[in-house]
Design a protein around this motif. Structure first.
Motif: not given
Length: 502
Positions: A4-22
Motif C-alpha cells: 500500500i505505502s512506504r514512508r520513513t522514520v528516523v531512529v536516533e541512537f546513543a550507545g554506551a561508548r564509541g571509539g576506534e580500533a584495528p
C-alpha cells in the motif's frame, strides 16, 4: 499481499561508548573478500528477517530496533583506512533511517514473506562502509500493526553466529526486558588478538597451518581446465531428507558429529574424483567455542585447514579420522589473515608454485543438526532411509563469473526439516554433470553406509564418479614430504577438462 505505502522514520541512537580500533581478525577476513569483489558488488550483504512477537505498536518496535543498535557496537560501526591500515570506528550516537512498509491484509505470502522480499532489496545495494552504518531496516505493517522487521546487513557487521545472538536479544527487547550487557564487543576482541591471550592462540594457529601446508598437495585440481560455462561458477542445491537422516544415524553410530560425517564424505568423493589420497580442504569455522567470542555480535568466522590422509579401509574408519582432523582444524582457525597469506606465498615459493586451497566445506546450520527431520520406522532402518531418496530434488542456486579462491565448496543450508546441501563449483574443473554426480554421490554413499560399512575402494563404482583422466604430461609426482604436485604439460600437449560421470 499487495503493497500500500512506504514512508520513513528516523531512529536516533546513543550507545554506551564509541571509539576506534584495528579490525578484528574476523573483520579482516571478510574485508579481504569484500574488497576483492569490488566496490559495487553486494555479494556479501545479508538479508535477514525477524518476527514481531505479540501485539506491539510501531513505537515499541522502533524502540527495540534502537536498543538493538545501542547494545551492539557492530551495528553502528564504520570501516575506514587509517595510518596503520583499516580500522573500525564505532559511533556512540547517530541516526538510523527505518522504512515503514504498510501492506494490505489477506495477501498470499504473509508478513514474513513480504519482509523477506524487502530484506533482499535492502541487501541488494552496496554499503558505503566509511559513511554508512552497516545495517538497513524496514518494519512491515499489516492493518496498522507491525508484524515483521526486515534487515539488510553487511557481512562486516555480522555472521551466522551473530545473527543467532541478535535474534535471542530481539524477543526480550520487544517485551521491554533487556538481557545482560553484551560485555564483549569487536573493539574488545581487537585488543585481545593483539595484546592479550589471543596473541599466543594466533601463534599456535600459525604454526599449525605452516606444518599442514608443508605436507599437502600443492593443488587438488592439478589437471588442465576446460572452457567452463558462462557464467563460469555455478551453485546447485540438493534437498535430501535421506541424506540428513543417514548422516544423523551414522554420526550416532560412529560417535562423531553429523558435520564430520558430511565433511569426510566430501573429502572421500574429492579423493575419488581427483586421485589424491591426501585431501586438503578449508573448513569455515565459527570460532565461537571461546566463551568471550561466543557472545560477540560481529564476524568471527575464519577458515580452518583440514587435511585427511585416507586410509585403505572403510568409510567409518575414514570418518573417525576425519572427525579428529576437523576438530583440530576448528581449534586452529583464529589467526591474523594477512600474515597467514604472506606465509602461504612464502611456502609456495619454497615448493615451486602457489599452494591452492580452493576446496571448502561450510556448515551453516546454527545448531549442527536438523531438528525437524521426519521420523523413520523402525529407527535407522536402511530400507526406510533408502526409500526417502525418492523425495530428493535438485535446483539451481545461482551463477557468477568470478568467485574468489574457490574451485569447489560444499555448503549445508539452514533448513531444519531436510539436508539442504549446496555445491558451488568452477565449471572449468567440475562440469555441471560432475556437480550433480558429487551431490547425488554424497547421498548414495551415506545411505549405503547405513546398511553396510562401505570400503573406500568401492566408492567410485557405487557413486558413479569417473576419476579425472590427466592427458600426457599431466602426471602427479611426489616430492618427499611436500606431497603430490602436478608436472606441467609439454607446450604441444593437449588441454582437456576432467569429467565425472553419473
Amino acid at each position: 499481499m499487495d503493497e500500500i505505502s512506504r514512508r520513513t522514520v528516523v531512529v536516533e541512537f546513543a550507545g554506551a561508548r564509541g571509539g576506534e580500533a584495528p579490525l578484528t581478525w574476523g573483520q579482516s577476513s571478510i574485508w579481504r573478500l569484500t574488497t576483492w569483489r569490488g566496490d559495487d558488488d553486494p555479494y556479501f550483504n545479508m538479508p535477514w528477517v525477524l518476527p514481531v512477537y505479540g501485539r506491539r505498536d510501531l513505537g515499541v518496535v522502533l524502540g527495540a530496533v534502537r536498543r538493538l543498535v545501542e547494545r551492539h557496537e557492530t551495528l553502528r560501526t564504520n570501516f575506514r583506512r587509517g595510518g596503520g591500515g583499516m580500522v573500525q570506528c564505532v559511533a556512540r550516537v547517530g541516526r538510523l533511517v527505518v522504512e515503514v512498509v504498510e501492506v494490505a491484509e489477506g495477501g498470499g505470502v504473509g508478513p514474513m514473506g513480504v519482509a523477506r522480499e524487502v530484506a533482499v532489496g535492502l541487501a541488494a545495494r552496496v554499503f558505503d562502509y566509511a559513511g554508512e552504518v552497516p545495517v538497513r531496516c524496514a518494519v512491515v505493517m499489516v492493518g496498522g500493526r507491525p508484524r515483521a522487521v526486515a534487515f539488510g546487513l553487511s557481512h562486516l557487521a555480522v555472521d551466522g553466529g551473530a545473527l543467532d545472538l541478535l535474534a535471542a536479544d530481539w524477543r526480550g527487547l520487544l517485551a521491554g526486558v533487556e538481557g545482560p550487557d553484551p560485555g564483549w564487543q569487536p573493539m574488545d576482541q581487537a585488543v585481545f588478538e593483539r595484546e592479550g591471550a589471543g596473541v599466543e592462540r594466533g601463534e599456535r594457529a600459525f604454526r599449525h597451518w605452516r606444518a599442514v601446508l608443508e605436507g599437502v598437495p600443492r593443488s587438488m585440481f592439478d589437471y588442465p581446465p576446460g572452457l567452463g560455462e558462462v557464467p563460469r561458477f555455478i551453485r546447485v542445491r540438493m534437498e535430501s531428507v535421506a541424506l540428513g537422516v543417514a548422516a544423523e544415524v551414522l554420526a550416532a553410530r560412529w560417535r562423531v558429529s553429523s558435520a564430520s560425517v558430511l565433511t569426510t564424505a566430501s573429502a572421500v568423493l574429492l579423493s575419488v574424483l581427483t586421485g589424491h589420497r591426501r585431501v586438503v580442504m578449508q573448513l569455515i569455522a565459527a570460532n565461537r567455542h571461546d566463551p568471550r567470542i561466543g557472545v560477540l555480535v560481529g564476524p568471527a568466522a575464519q577458515d580452518g585447514i583440514f587435511a585427511l590422509e585416507l586410509p585403505e579401509g572403510t568409510l567409518s574408519e575414514a570418518t573417525r579420522l576425519g572427525h579428529r582432523q576437523a576438530l583440530t582444524a576448528y581449534r586452529h582457525a583464529l589467526y591474523e589473515p594477512l600474515r597467514l597469506m604472506a606465509m602461504r606465498e612464502e611456502l609456495g615459493r619454497e615448493r615451486g608454485g602457489p599452494i591452492d586451497l580452493s576446496a571448502y566445506f561450510n556448515d551453516t546450520r546454527g545448531g549442527g543438526d536438523w531438528p525437524d527431520l521426519p521420523a523413520v520406522e523402525p529407527p535407522g532402518d536402511p530400507a526406510a532411509i533408502a526409500a526417502l531418496t525418492e523425495r530428493t530434488t535438485f535446483s539451481p542456486a545461482g551463477s557468477w563469473e568470478h568467485v574468489d579462491a574457490t574451485t569447489v565448496q560444499f555448503i549445508t543450508g539452514q533448513a531444519r526439516h531436510t539436508c539442504e546441501l549446496h555445491l558451488l563449483a568452477d565449471t572449468a574443473y567440475l562440469p555441471r554433470a560432475t556437480v550433480h554426480a558429487l551431490l547425488r554421490g554424497m547421498e548414495t554413499l551415506l545411505v549405503r553406509a547405513v546398511a553396510e560399512d562401505v570400503p573406500l575402494d568401492t566408492v567410485a563404482a557405487l557413486c558413479g564418479i569417473t576419476p579425472v583422466e590427466r592427458p600426457p604430461g599431466w602426471e602427479r609426482s611426489r616430492q618427499g614430504s611436500a606431497g603430490e604436485t602436478a608436472q606441467a604439460p609439454d607446450a604441444s600437449g593437449p588441454v582437456v577438462a576432467g569429467t565425472a560421470g553419473g
